[in-house]
Design a protein around this motif. Structure first.
Motif, PDB file in Angstrom:
ATOM      1  N   ASP A 265     -22.261 -35.669  20.629  1.00  0.00           N
ATOM      2  CA  ASP A 265     -21.846 -36.135  21.950  1.00  0.00           C
ATOM      3  C   ASP A 265     -21.513 -37.617  21.911  1.00  0.00           C
ATOM      4  O   ASP A 265     -22.066 -38.377  21.109  1.00  0.00           O
ATOM      5  CB  ASP A 265     -22.960 -35.882  22.968  1.00  0.00           C
ATOM      6  N   ALA A 266     -20.628 -38.035  22.804  1.00  0.00           N
ATOM      7  CA  ALA A 266     -20.149 -39.422  22.812  1.00  0.00           C
ATOM      8  C   ALA A 266     -21.299 -40.421  22.910  1.00  0.00           C
ATOM      9  O   ALA A 266     -21.260 -41.481  22.286  1.00  0.00           O
ATOM     10  CB  ALA A 266     -19.179 -39.623  23.981  1.00  0.00           C
ATOM     11  N   GLU A 267     -22.358 -40.073  23.663  1.00  0.00           N
ATOM     12  CA  GLU A 267     -23.479 -41.008  23.838  1.00  0.00           C
ATOM     13  C   GLU A 267     -24.228 -41.253  22.529  1.00  0.00           C
ATOM     14  O   GLU A 267     -24.885 -42.286  22.363  1.00  0.00           O
ATOM     15  CB  GLU A 267     -24.465 -40.476  24.885  1.00  0.00           C
ATOM     16  N   GLN A 268     -24.158 -40.294  21.593  1.00  0.00           N
ATOM     17  CA  GLN A 268     -24.881 -40.405  20.333  1.00  0.00           C
ATOM     18  C   GLN A 268     -24.007 -40.981  19.210  1.00  0.00           C
ATOM     19  O   GLN A 268     -24.488 -41.185  18.097  1.00  0.00           O
ATOM     20  CB  GLN A 268     -25.374 -39.013  19.890  1.00  0.00           C
ATOM     21  N   PHE A 269     -22.743 -41.248  19.493  1.00  0.00           N
ATOM     22  CA  PHE A 269     -21.795 -41.676  18.461  1.00  0.00           C
ATOM     23  C   PHE A 269     -22.006 -43.152  18.152  1.00  0.00           C
ATOM     24  O   PHE A 269     -21.924 -44.000  19.033  1.00  0.00           O
ATOM     25  CB  PHE A 269     -20.370 -41.432  18.966  1.00  0.00           C
ATOM     26  N   GLN A 270     -22.297 -43.477  16.881  1.00  0.00           N
ATOM     27  CA  GLN A 270     -22.585 -44.845  16.471  1.00  0.00           C
ATOM     28  C   GLN A 270     -21.583 -45.334  15.435  1.00  0.00           C
ATOM     29  O   GLN A 270     -20.920 -44.541  14.763  1.00  0.00           O
ATOM     30  CB  GLN A 270     -23.998 -44.930  15.878  1.00  0.00           C
ATOM     31  N   GLY A 271     -21.523 -46.655  15.286  1.00  0.00           N
ATOM     32  CA  GLY A 271     -20.587 -47.250  14.333  1.00  0.00           C
ATOM     33  C   GLY A 271     -20.773 -46.752  12.922  1.00  0.00           C
ATOM     34  O   GLY A 271     -19.800 -46.492  12.209  1.00  0.00           O
ATOM     35  N   LYS A 272     -22.014 -46.580  12.476  1.00  0.00           N
ATOM     36  CA  LYS A 272     -22.284 -46.159  11.098  1.00  0.00           C
ATOM     37  C   LYS A 272     -21.790 -44.741  10.831  1.00  0.00           C
ATOM     38  O   LYS A 272     -21.581 -44.368   9.673  1.00  0.00           O
ATOM     39  CB  LYS A 272     -23.779 -46.236  10.801  1.00  0.00           C
ATOM     40  N   ASP A 273     -21.618 -43.942  11.885  1.00  0.00           N
ATOM     41  CA  ASP A 273     -21.196 -42.543  11.723  1.00  0.00           C
ATOM     42  C   ASP A 273     -19.697 -42.354  11.886  1.00  0.00           C
ATOM     43  O   ASP A 273     -19.216 -41.227  11.808  1.00  0.00           O
ATOM     44  CB  ASP A 273     -21.897 -41.657  12.768  1.00  0.00           C
ATOM     45  N   SER A 274     -18.947 -43.441  12.110  1.00  0.00           N
ATOM     46  CA  SER A 274     -17.569 -43.291  12.564  1.00  0.00           C
ATOM     47  C   SER A 274     -16.514 -43.631  11.519  1.00  0.00           C
ATOM     48  O   SER A 274     -15.324 -43.434  11.760  1.00  0.00           O
ATOM     49  CB  SER A 274     -17.342 -44.196  13.784  1.00  0.00           C
ATOM     50  N   ILE A 275     -16.930 -44.128  10.358  1.00  0.00           N
ATOM     51  CA  ILE A 275     -15.961 -44.664   9.405  1.00  0.00           C
ATOM     52  C   ILE A 275     -14.966 -43.607   8.930  1.00  0.00           C
ATOM     53  O   ILE A 275     -13.776 -43.869   8.763  1.00  0.00           O
ATOM     54  CB  ILE A 275     -16.695 -45.289   8.199  1.00  0.00           C
ATOM     55  N   LEU A 276     -15.426 -42.384   8.691  1.00  0.00           N
ATOM     56  CA  LEU A 276     -14.543 -41.319   8.213  1.00  0.00           C
ATOM     57  C   LEU A 276     -14.347 -40.251   9.287  1.00  0.00           C
ATOM     58  O   LEU A 276     -14.175 -39.075   8.976  1.00  0.00           O
ATOM     59  CB  LEU A 276     -15.119 -40.686   6.933  1.00  0.00           C
ATOM     60  N   SER A 277     -14.362 -40.662  10.544  1.00  0.00           N
ATOM     61  CA  SER A 277     -14.298 -39.713  11.652  1.00  0.00           C
ATOM     62  C   SER A 277     -13.059 -38.819  11.588  1.00  0.00           C
ATOM     63  O   SER A 277     -13.157 -37.594  11.656  1.00  0.00           O
ATOM     64  CB  SER A 277     -14.320 -40.483  12.973  1.00  0.00           C
ATOM     65  N   GLY A 278     -11.886 -39.426  11.444  1.00  0.00           N
ATOM     66  CA  GLY A 278     -10.648 -38.641  11.398  1.00  0.00           C
ATOM     67  C   GLY A 278     -10.526 -37.782  10.150  1.00  0.00           C
ATOM     68  O   GLY A 278     -10.324 -36.563  10.233  1.00  0.00           O
ATOM     69  N   PRO A 279     -10.652 -38.378   8.939  1.00  0.00           N
ATOM     70  CA  PRO A 279     -10.566 -37.579   7.715  1.00  0.00           C
ATOM     71  C   PRO A 279     -11.575 -36.437   7.654  1.00  0.00           C
ATOM     72  O   PRO A 279     -11.280 -35.376   7.103  1.00  0.00           O
ATOM     73  CB  PRO A 279     -10.830 -38.612   6.611  1.00  0.00           C
ATOM     74  N   ALA A 280     -12.771 -36.639   8.214  1.00  0.00           N
ATOM     75  CA  ALA A 280     -13.786 -35.584   8.191  1.00  0.00           C
ATOM     76  C   ALA A 280     -13.302 -34.341   8.924  1.00  0.00           C
ATOM     77  O   ALA A 280     -13.553 -33.206   8.490  1.00  0.00           O
ATOM     78  CB  ALA A 280     -15.086 -36.097   8.810  1.00  0.00           C
ATOM     79  N   GLY A 281     -12.583 -34.540  10.043  1.00  0.00           N
ATOM     80  CA  GLY A 281     -12.027 -33.392  10.753  1.00  0.00           C
ATOM     81  C   GLY A 281     -11.057 -32.613   9.893  1.00  0.00           C
ATOM     82  O   GLY A 281     -11.013 -31.373   9.940  1.00  0.00           O
ATOM     83  N   GLY A 282     -10.270 -33.320   9.077  1.00  0.00           N
ATOM     84  CA  GLY A 282      -9.342 -32.651   8.173  1.00  0.00           C
ATOM     85  C   GLY A 282     -10.055 -31.818   7.121  1.00  0.00           C
ATOM     86  O   GLY A 282      -9.630 -30.698   6.802  1.00  0.00           O
ATOM     87  N   ILE A 283     -11.146 -32.352   6.563  1.00  0.00           N
ATOM     88  CA  ILE A 283     -11.900 -31.602   5.555  1.00  0.00           C
ATOM     89  C   ILE A 283     -12.485 -30.342   6.170  1.00  0.00           C
ATOM     90  O   ILE A 283     -12.418 -29.250   5.577  1.00  0.00           O
ATOM     91  CB  ILE A 283     -13.020 -32.479   4.946  1.00  0.00           C
ATOM     92  N   VAL A 284     -13.076 -30.466   7.363  1.00  0.00           N
ATOM     93  CA  VAL A 284     -13.638 -29.289   8.034  1.00  0.00           C
ATOM     94  C   VAL A 284     -12.542 -28.251   8.294  1.00  0.00           C
ATOM     95  O   VAL A 284     -12.721 -27.053   8.018  1.00  0.00           O
ATOM     96  CB  VAL A 284     -14.314 -29.695   9.359  1.00  0.00           C
ATOM     97  N   GLY A 285     -11.398 -28.712   8.800  1.00  0.00           N
ATOM     98  CA  GLY A 285     -10.303 -27.780   9.056  1.00  0.00           C
ATOM     99  C   GLY A 285      -9.809 -27.099   7.799  1.00  0.00           C
ATOM    100  O   GLY A 285      -9.573 -25.883   7.781  1.00  0.00           O
ATOM    101  N   ALA A 286      -9.657 -27.867   6.716  1.00  0.00           N
ATOM    102  CA  ALA A 286      -9.164 -27.304   5.457  1.00  0.00           C
ATOM    103  C   ALA A 286     -10.141 -26.288   4.884  1.00  0.00           C
ATOM    104  O   ALA A 286      -9.753 -25.198   4.440  1.00  0.00           O
ATOM    105  CB  ALA A 286      -8.913 -28.430   4.457  1.00  0.00           C
ATOM    106  N   VAL A 287     -11.424 -26.633   4.894  1.00  0.00           N
ATOM    107  CA  VAL A 287     -12.438 -25.741   4.311  1.00  0.00           C
ATOM    108  C   VAL A 287     -12.559 -24.458   5.130  1.00  0.00           C
ATOM    109  O   VAL A 287     -12.564 -23.352   4.571  1.00  0.00           O
ATOM    110  CB  VAL A 287     -13.790 -26.469   4.213  1.00  0.00           C
ATOM    111  N   GLN A 288     -12.663 -24.589   6.439  1.00  0.00           N
ATOM    112  CA  GLN A 288     -12.877 -23.403   7.269  1.00  0.00           C
ATOM    113  C   GLN A 288     -11.667 -22.469   7.249  1.00  0.00           C
ATOM    114  O   GLN A 288     -11.822 -21.243   7.189  1.00  0.00           O
ATOM    115  CB  GLN A 288     -13.204 -23.822   8.708  1.00  0.00           C
ATOM    116  N   THR A 289     -10.451 -23.011   7.292  1.00  0.00           N
ATOM    117  CA  THR A 289      -9.269 -22.144   7.241  1.00  0.00           C
ATOM    118  C   THR A 289      -9.088 -21.541   5.848  1.00  0.00           C
ATOM    119  O   THR A 289      -8.662 -20.387   5.723  1.00  0.00           O
ATOM    120  CB  THR A 289      -8.003 -22.922   7.645  1.00  0.00           C
TER     121      THR A 289
END
Length: 700
Positions: A265-289
């Motif tokens: 959730d947005a309230e729990q989102f911190q700077g240390k967790d955000s560096i690979l935010s966009g690329p991580a979505g791509g990995i999840v999408g690639a692996v799951q599909t």
């Protein structure tokens, strides 16, 4: 209701929406040049939309504008938030702030005597032949040395000088600094002093207080300290962006992708967790599909406009604890992604003797030369020159009003001039197409080397893997990459051009907790590890409960990070009660990765982690029924000229929506989607499956 999945990249922002709103669909089907509509089971549809990340003449924020365009309202109207169920997104806001050093002002509080510890770092030299060492800019502006100390056994040697800390912090606060990072010796195990100082900072009025025992509860002062400083530096920037998005979407559940591949959730989102935010979505999408398509061994290849991200998958997501970006070291669990500065927007140079591709990028403003904003030649322009990108099939979102197609004429002019410049400097004449092809070869080699780093160099036989290509530019070079690596199969999902955004919708909510151990692995340690893991699991569940998501299914994953005594290279294995089993798994991976094992050395449990995964409802993929007779082949919409293998080819162009399950297309060919282009090289063939998955197979 609408579910929105978005990825704000460096060049394009990709949006995937799932809806059952017939009114929205009826309106969008009249704009086929802008929106891709795909029917799903249960009277739902997927909407795919792509727009420039930066277009200041048209809008302030690409994600919010994308939501407005899908709903069909102008920039002045309030978004009808009651029709939106959830927004899940990845963002590069924090990453860009780190790269450009545009974060918030930070004061570092550290144990007395260690003022320069983070600047000194580990004294490693990335370039051992450099005569002048240029240290990265520190993220903190001021340092306060705190007169306090615990020893390694937890004995308090020096209590915190409360009065002095108050005075020092107040002085810094008066200079306008509102963010502080608190990093004390041995606080990963004994956090009481950090807690005392955090209380003082809160009373004074600091709005961002990052304490190391919460941010990165692991050993190693330098990396723990760097992680804490990064968090203090980026979290305020991230919070302002989150609040800006939330202000347009009141009462809408807003979730962000973390660097470890999990949503929060947005309230729990911190700077240390955000560096690979966009690329991580791509990995999840690639692996799951890829898993849905039946592939278990996957190399993911995400080529966007600014960079290329590659990752390795062999049954589970690979993560790493240590990460360095732009000189900032971090110790947090992140997906193991190798990123290089090579994308469709990478600028092409001739330095007088050799061709160079990147690392500079034209971005989305001005963008490549063909984007009609006066930009330089890029990889995208090279593919336009070669005929691999046909402007008439590319989104017409360029020019000052965002309605014009790519400009092929300026590309031809610039490559013609570049070919003449190269000939005059070297006496070696190449046609404009040969020059463009040379640049593409260099880009392909750079990207192939990135894949070798995460596969061949770690003992994996890449020829046994499928290459999952995605990103706006991935399909243009897929066959060339696979040829360079000796790979035989390529997987292209129908949403490959926006797979990072689609991955947001396929991701689960994940909470990961870690703690340091630093004890030899033996049977007597197991009860202690069980106790620690039970505590971490309890912490994770409490954090999940804060997010108030209806529970569908939960999975708990327990890992131990092992290393040889006297070594810093850790290998992660599953936690079991059987010590011999864990040791055997460690040795197998160590042998594969490094080529040897050291049976005489004891194994050390460096740290442990517990991940609680909350499964979320994800979009289903429809099965397509073949309508055309089996013997009837698909017909191209036109024949174009494409330059490959050092000659021009008469190349058929197929629209992907005209293809049906069982269709086979031999290269050379171009398959055009509304969101990407797929180039089938002469020695490859394309096969469409019943799930609308495109499988490319090498013929020789």
């Amino acid at each position: 209701m609408l579910k929105i999945f978005a990825d704000r990249g460096g060049t394009f922002t990709d949006i995937v929406a799932v809806t059952n709103n017939q009114t929205i669909i009826d309106r969008l089907v009249n704009c086929p040049e802008r929106f891709l509509i795909v029917p799903l089971p249960n009277q739902q549809w997927i909407i795919v939309y792509k727009l420039l990340s930066e277009n200041p003449e048209q809008y302030a924020d690409a994600v919010i504008q994308g939501v407005r365009d899908i709903i069909g309202i102008s920039g002045n109207e309030q978004i009808p938030y009651q029709n939106i169920e959830v927004v899940k997104m990845g963002t590069t806001v924090a990453t860009n702030a780190l790269l450009e050093r545009h974060g918030d002002r930070v004061v570092l509080l550290i144990t007395k005597g260690f003022k320069d510890a983070l600047r000194i770092g580990y004294q490693n030299r990335p370039n051992i032949f450099a005569r002048q060492i240029i240290l990265p800019t520190m993220l903190y502006e001021q340092v306060i040395e705190v007169d306090e100390r615990y020893d390694a056994q937890g004995n308090e040697l020096i209590p915190v000088n409360i009065a002095q800390v108050k005075q020092d912090l107040q002085k810094v606060y008066n200079t306008g600094i509102r963010s502080c990072a608190i990093v004390l010796m041995h606080s990963d195990r004994y956090p009481q002093h950090e807690q005392q100082i955090a209380q003082i900072a809160e009373e004074i009025g600091f709005t961002q207080i990052s304490v190391s025992h919460q941010v990165s509860p692991l050993m190693k002062l330098v990396s723990r300290g760097d992680t804490t400083v990064v968090d203090a530096y980026l979290t305020p920037i991230l919070r302002r962006y989150v609040n800006q998005v939330a202000s347009h979407l009141p009462n809408v559940r807003l979730m962000f992708m973390k660097s470890d591949g999990g949503l929060t959730d947005a309230e729990q989102f911190q700077g240390k967790d955000s560096i690979l935010s966009g690329p991580a979505g791509g990995i999840v999408g690639a692996v799951q599909t890829s898993k849905r398509a039946g592939f278990d061994l996957v190399i993911t290849f995400d080529m966007g406009g600014t960079s290329t991200d590659v990752a390795h998958f062999k049954g589970e997501y690979e993560r790493q604890l240590d990460l360095e970006i732009a000189g900032a070291r971090m110790r947090v669990p992140v997906l193991a992604i190798n990123t290089i500065a090579a994308g469709g927007g990478s600028i092409l140079f001739f330095d007088g003797s050799s061709y160079r591709v990147g690392p500079e990028s034209a971005g989305s403003n001005p963008g490549p030369a063909s984007y009609r904003r006066g930009g330089p030649l890029t990889v995208t322009d090279a593919n336009v020159m070669l005929g691999k990108i046909q402007p008439q099939y590319f989104p017409a979102v360029f020019g000052s009003e965002g309605k014009l197609p790519l400009d092929k004429e300026i590309v031809i002019q610039k490559f013609t001039q570049l070919a003449e410049d190269i000939a005059s400097l070297t006496g070696n004449y190449r046609t404009p197409a040969q020059v463009a092809s040379g640049f593409i070869s260099i880009a392909v080699e750079n990207m192939s080397n990135a894949i070798k780093k995460i596969s061949l160099q770690r003992g994996y036989d890449v020829t046994q893997y499928v290459l999952c290509c995605f990103g706006g530019a991935g399909g243009q070079v897929a066959c060339l990459i696979a040829d360079t690596l000796g790979m035989k199969q390529i997987f292209l999902h129908p949403f490959a051009g926006v797979l990072s955004a689609y991955g947001m919708g396929l991701a689960d909510v994940r909470v990961t907790k870690l703690t340091g151990v630093e004890h030899p692995l033996n049977q007597s340690l197991i009860p202690h590890l069980q106790q620690l893991m039970a505590s971490l699991e309890d912490q994770s569940r409490r954090e999940l409960n804060k997010q108030q998501e209806t529970k569908l299914e939960e999975v708990v994953v327990k890992k131990v990070n092992l290393k040889y005594e006297g070594n810093n290279s850790i290998i992660t294995v599953d936690f079991t009660l059987d010590v011999a089993f864990m040791q055997n798994n460690f040795e197998k991976e160590h042998k594969s990765r490094y080529g040897f094992i050291q049976t005489e050395k004891p194994l050390i449990v460096e740290s442990i982690s517990v991940e609680v995964i909350q499964k979320m409802d994800t979009p289903e993929e429809p099965v397509i029924i073949r309508q055309r007779p089996q013997q009837k082949t698909p017909q191209p919409v036109e024949i174009v000229q494409m330059f490959t293998e050092q000659k021009w080819h008469d190349t058929p162009v197929y629209l992907r929506e005209h293809l049906q399950p069982g269709d086979h297309i031999n290269g050379a060919a171009i398959i055009v989607e509304k969101i990407s282009t797929i180039v089938v090289e002469p020695n490859w063939k394309a096969i469409l499956t019943e799930r609308n998955h495109l499988i490319l197979q090498r013929l020789v």
